[in-house]
Design an enzyme around this catalytic site. Sequence first.
Site, PDB file in Angstrom:
ATOM      1  N   LYS A  43       0.831  -1.220   0.000  1.00 25.77           N
ATOM      2  CA  LYS A  43       0.000   0.000   0.000  1.00 25.77           C
ATOM      3  C   LYS A  43       0.862   1.265   0.000  1.00 25.77           C
ATOM      4  O   LYS A  43       0.604   2.193  -0.758  1.00 25.77           O
ATOM      5  CB  LYS A  43      -0.922   0.031   1.231  1.00 25.77           C
ATOM      6  CG  LYS A  43      -1.876  -1.141   1.346  1.00 25.77           C
ATOM      7  CD  LYS A  43      -2.745  -1.043   2.570  1.00 25.77           C
ATOM      8  CE  LYS A  43      -1.988  -1.083   3.887  1.00 25.77           C
ATOM      9  NZ  LYS A  43      -1.304  -2.353   4.190  1.00 25.77           N
ATOM     10  N   ARG A 122      -9.137   1.212   9.427  1.00 27.82           N
ATOM     11  CA  ARG A 122      -8.677  -0.157   9.624  1.00 27.82           C
ATOM     12  C   ARG A 122      -9.659  -0.979  10.429  1.00 27.82           C
ATOM     13  O   ARG A 122      -9.410  -2.155  10.678  1.00 27.82           O
ATOM     14  CB  ARG A 122      -7.381  -0.089  10.400  1.00 27.82           C
ATOM     15  CG  ARG A 122      -6.238  -0.793   9.747  1.00 27.82           C
ATOM     16  CD  ARG A 122      -5.073  -0.501  10.656  1.00 27.82           C
ATOM     17  NE  ARG A 122      -3.947  -1.280  10.336  1.00 27.82           N
ATOM     18  CZ  ARG A 122      -2.884  -0.790   9.704  1.00 27.82           C
ATOM     19  NH1 ARG A 122      -2.861   0.438   9.289  1.00 27.82           N
ATOM     20  NH2 ARG A 122      -1.855  -1.567   9.498  1.00 27.82           N
ATOM     21  N   ARG A 161      11.751  -5.503   3.833  1.00 23.59           N
ATOM     22  CA  ARG A 161      11.487  -4.061   3.691  1.00 23.59           C
ATOM     23  C   ARG A 161      12.540  -3.221   4.427  1.00 23.59           C
ATOM     24  O   ARG A 161      12.973  -3.549   5.511  1.00 23.59           O
ATOM     25  CB  ARG A 161      10.121  -3.718   4.260  1.00 23.59           C
ATOM     26  CG  ARG A 161       9.936  -2.206   4.354  1.00 23.59           C
ATOM     27  CD  ARG A 161       8.542  -1.793   4.585  1.00 23.59           C
ATOM     28  NE  ARG A 161       7.932  -2.469   5.707  1.00 23.59           N
ATOM     29  CZ  ARG A 161       6.624  -2.437   5.934  1.00 23.59           C
ATOM     30  NH1 ARG A 161       5.820  -1.807   5.105  1.00 23.59           N
ATOM     31  NH2 ARG A 161       6.115  -3.053   6.970  1.00 23.59           N
ATOM     32  N   ARG A 194      11.920  -1.784  10.136  1.00 24.46           N
ATOM     33  CA  ARG A 194      10.903  -1.448  11.135  1.00 24.46           C
ATOM     34  C   ARG A 194      10.839  -2.508  12.222  1.00 24.46           C
ATOM     35  O   ARG A 194      10.934  -3.700  11.951  1.00 24.46           O
ATOM     36  CB  ARG A 194       9.535  -1.344  10.448  1.00 24.46           C
ATOM     37  CG  ARG A 194       9.278   0.021   9.892  1.00 24.46           C
ATOM     38  CD  ARG A 194       8.066   0.108   9.041  1.00 24.46           C
ATOM     39  NE  ARG A 194       6.856  -0.556   9.517  1.00 24.46           N
ATOM     40  CZ  ARG A 194       5.683  -0.480   8.910  1.00 24.46           C
ATOM     41  NH1 ARG A 194       5.567   0.238   7.793  1.00 24.46           N
ATOM     42  NH2 ARG A 194       4.632  -1.112   9.370  1.00 24.46           N
ATOM     43  N   ARG A 205       0.166  -8.922  13.327  1.00 24.69           N
ATOM     44  CA  ARG A 205      -0.426  -7.938  12.404  1.00 24.69           C
ATOM     45  C   ARG A 205      -1.357  -8.619  11.398  1.00 24.69           C
ATOM     46  O   ARG A 205      -2.417  -8.091  11.060  1.00 24.69           O
ATOM     47  CB  ARG A 205       0.682  -7.189  11.652  1.00 24.69           C
ATOM     48  CG  ARG A 205       1.389  -6.179  12.550  1.00 24.69           C
ATOM     49  CD  ARG A 205       2.720  -5.778  11.995  1.00 24.69           C
ATOM     50  NE  ARG A 205       2.613  -5.011  10.775  1.00 24.69           N
ATOM     51  CZ  ARG A 205       3.617  -4.841   9.914  1.00 24.69           C
ATOM     52  NH1 ARG A 205       4.786  -5.393  10.143  1.00 24.69           N
ATOM     53  NH2 ARG A 205       3.434  -4.127   8.840  1.00 24.69           N
TER      54      ARG A 205
END
Length: 255
Positions: A43, A122, A161, A194, A205
């Site tokens: 996203k 969310r 990432r 992260r 998550r």
Amino acid sequence: MNSPIKNDRIAWLQGPSAKCEAVPAEQKNPWRLILLGAPGVGKGTQAELLTEHLGACHLSTGDVFRAAGKQRACDQSPAMKTALEYMRRGELVPDSTVWEMVRERSACIVNCGGFILDGFPRTLGQAESLKELMETEKLSLSAVVNYELPVLEIVQRLSGRRTCEQCKSVFHVTERPPKVESVCDRCSGRLYQREDDRPEAISVRLEAYERSTAPLIQFYQDLGLLLPIVAKGSPDEILARTLNQLEARPAHSVQ
Ligand code: AP5
């Protein structure tokens, strides 16, 4: 296509007391998009690309929390300290905290250049709050893009990432590597991993997504706003797929 904006998003990241140096140009028919999809589906990557093409502001709630996490502990409000603990564990931050944060930044949502919401809403509660705000402001959503990808590929994207400390640009160690290792191509900031991309936080998550966020697919389907997009392929391929689908919607055209 609109010329790319170089919005620093400082009013969104720091709150209404900060002023953006460059704001998106006023548009006759601005894009107001929500990006849905599991954590790591891409996203944020698509939001950056869409911002360049559509001229709307990229508004990520996760970026606001991460920016607050970089402040000195004595500058963080008690609600923000609690929010950051939820985030580190990979859990959703309570609706009341999220909505308070978004509500005080509502000028970014009402802005005349449009928005691309990434990571918000969310939960159904957040979606209802946003709907009320937009109705009060007499604004309507252009579309809700739902990115779809099998879970194994999502985990691969998350574990590789790397994010820029300064401008928040997103890279991937193999799929979207920076030109110089650990250095941002855009601003030369340091790239970091992260905290919530650790394996134990990733599974929390993904569970939170299934439980609380996936029901939004039906919510927006019922409102006639949902655009499902397969998130396989390169970021540019996914962008082209998204722009094609957006172009086919009434009342907007991607120039
Ligand atoms: P948030 O920051 O919103 O994280 P997220 O939704 O978990 O999404 P991600 O940022 O992890 O992934 P993404 O889909 O943006 O993927 P990306 O483009 O980076 O939220 C973090 C936390 O904050 C939450 O867990 C929660 O605690 C809290 N929070 C935030 N908003 C909240 C809210 N509204 N309510 C409650 N709590 C909230 O891509 C991932 C990787 O894949 C990158 O390395 C990228 O380079 C790579 N990649 C992207 N596209 C491709 C491609 N096509 N091919 C190969 N690699 C690709």
